[in-house]
Design a protein around this motif. Structure first.
Motif, mmCIF file in Angstrom:
data_model
loop_
_atom_site.group_PDB
_atom_site.id
_atom_site.type_symbol
_atom_site.label_atom_id
_atom_site.label_comp_id
_atom_site.label_asym_id
_atom_site.label_seq_id
_atom_site.Cartn_x
_atom_site.Cartn_y
_atom_site.Cartn_z
ATOM 1 N N MET A 43 4.477 -3.681 10.131
ATOM 2 C CA MET A 43 3.367 -3.424 9.136
ATOM 3 C C MET A 43 2.516 -4.713 9.377
ATOM 4 O O MET A 43 2.734 -5.786 9.821
ATOM 5 C CB MET A 43 4.153 -3.850 7.792
ATOM 6 C CG MET A 43 2.956 -3.941 6.835
ATOM 7 S SD MET A 43 2.426 -2.473 5.988
ATOM 8 C CE MET A 43 3.994 -2.097 4.921
ATOM 9 N N ARG A 44 1.115 -4.227 9.622
ATOM 10 C CA ARG A 44 -0.032 -5.260 9.722
ATOM 11 C C ARG A 44 -0.853 -4.969 8.595
ATOM 12 O O ARG A 44 -1.183 -3.770 8.446
ATOM 13 C CB ARG A 44 -0.652 -5.175 11.255
ATOM 14 C CG ARG A 44 0.174 -5.130 12.338
ATOM 15 C CD ARG A 44 0.668 -6.382 12.818
ATOM 16 N NE ARG A 44 -0.538 -7.095 13.414
ATOM 17 C CZ ARG A 44 -0.168 -8.273 13.901
ATOM 18 N NH1 ARG A 44 0.971 -8.738 14.032
ATOM 19 N NH2 ARG A 44 -1.129 -9.001 14.449
ATOM 20 N N VAL A 45 -1.283 -6.219 8.065
ATOM 21 C CA VAL A 45 -2.359 -5.971 6.784
ATOM 22 C C VAL A 45 -3.657 -6.476 7.327
ATOM 23 O O VAL A 45 -3.732 -7.387 8.101
ATOM 24 C CB VAL A 45 -1.809 -6.729 5.921
ATOM 25 C CG1 VAL A 45 -2.805 -6.632 4.727
ATOM 26 C CG2 VAL A 45 -0.330 -6.574 5.210
ATOM 27 N N VAL A 54 4.954 -8.078 3.160
ATOM 28 C CA VAL A 54 4.977 -6.663 2.582
ATOM 29 C C VAL A 54 6.144 -5.583 3.138
ATOM 30 O O VAL A 54 6.625 -4.852 2.543
ATOM 31 C CB VAL A 54 3.328 -5.911 2.769
ATOM 32 C CG1 VAL A 54 3.131 -4.475 2.461
ATOM 33 C CG2 VAL A 54 2.406 -6.983 2.184
ATOM 34 N N ALA A 70 9.140 -6.496 1.335
ATOM 35 C CA ALA A 70 9.037 -5.869 0.053
ATOM 36 C C ALA A 70 9.110 -4.358 -0.024
ATOM 37 O O ALA A 70 9.967 -3.748 -0.785
ATOM 38 C CB ALA A 70 7.578 -6.090 -0.564
ATOM 39 N N VAL A 71 8.727 -3.529 1.204
ATOM 40 C CA VAL A 71 8.913 -2.378 1.522
ATOM 41 C C VAL A 71 10.539 -1.804 1.778
ATOM 42 O O VAL A 71 10.872 -0.873 1.039
ATOM 43 C CB VAL A 71 7.863 -1.837 2.528
ATOM 44 C CG1 VAL A 71 8.225 -0.455 3.022
ATOM 45 C CG2 VAL A 71 6.701 -1.720 1.925
#
Lengths: 83, 83
Positions: free
Chosen positions: B37-39, B22, B25-26
């Motif tokens: 980023m952690r999802v 992600v 992609a960002v």
């Protein structure tokens, strides 16, 4: 430096079969006080923006362009400064 | 009646390939201020417990038994009273 926490859920009007399944599982474990369950996504990210307004703008743009499907999803976010 | 919001993330020591993807992609969309980023998962549920202490106990038990894998995941929750 800012830390953002974004919660994404399906809109209230959209059926959430995953939430329903988890609720059934919770009930079958004996937790009958649980009433309603919605499952969503959670993003935690850090931003090295210089000011809060800019960080917020970028965050909203990211959500609109990639992280959230505005047709079926809602989101909330928290933004806090980190040193 | 209480409303609970539970955020589940992978522990800091556990690799998060989804978050990495992600983040890429960002970045490819031009948001270069995003650093990490952690999802994770997000659960929103309502509990018809009579008091706060009991609601909190049930919530922790649910997390330990079903919603969270304590080996690789951490969680935080917020509990608020709804009338």
């Amino acid at each position: 430096m800012y830390k953002a926490k974004i919660n994404v859920t399906l809109k209230k009007s959209v059926l959430d079969p995953q939430g329903k399944t988890v609720l059934q599982a919770v009930h079958s474990l004996g937790f009958h006080s649980a009433q309603e369950m919605r499952v969503g996504k959670y993003f935690e990210l850090s931003l090295n923006s210089t000011d809060r307004v800019k960080a917020e703008q970028e965050l909203k743009a990211m959500c609109a362009e990639l992280l959230v499907n505005p047709v079926i999803e809602d989101y909330t976010f928290q933004l806090e400064e980190v040193r």
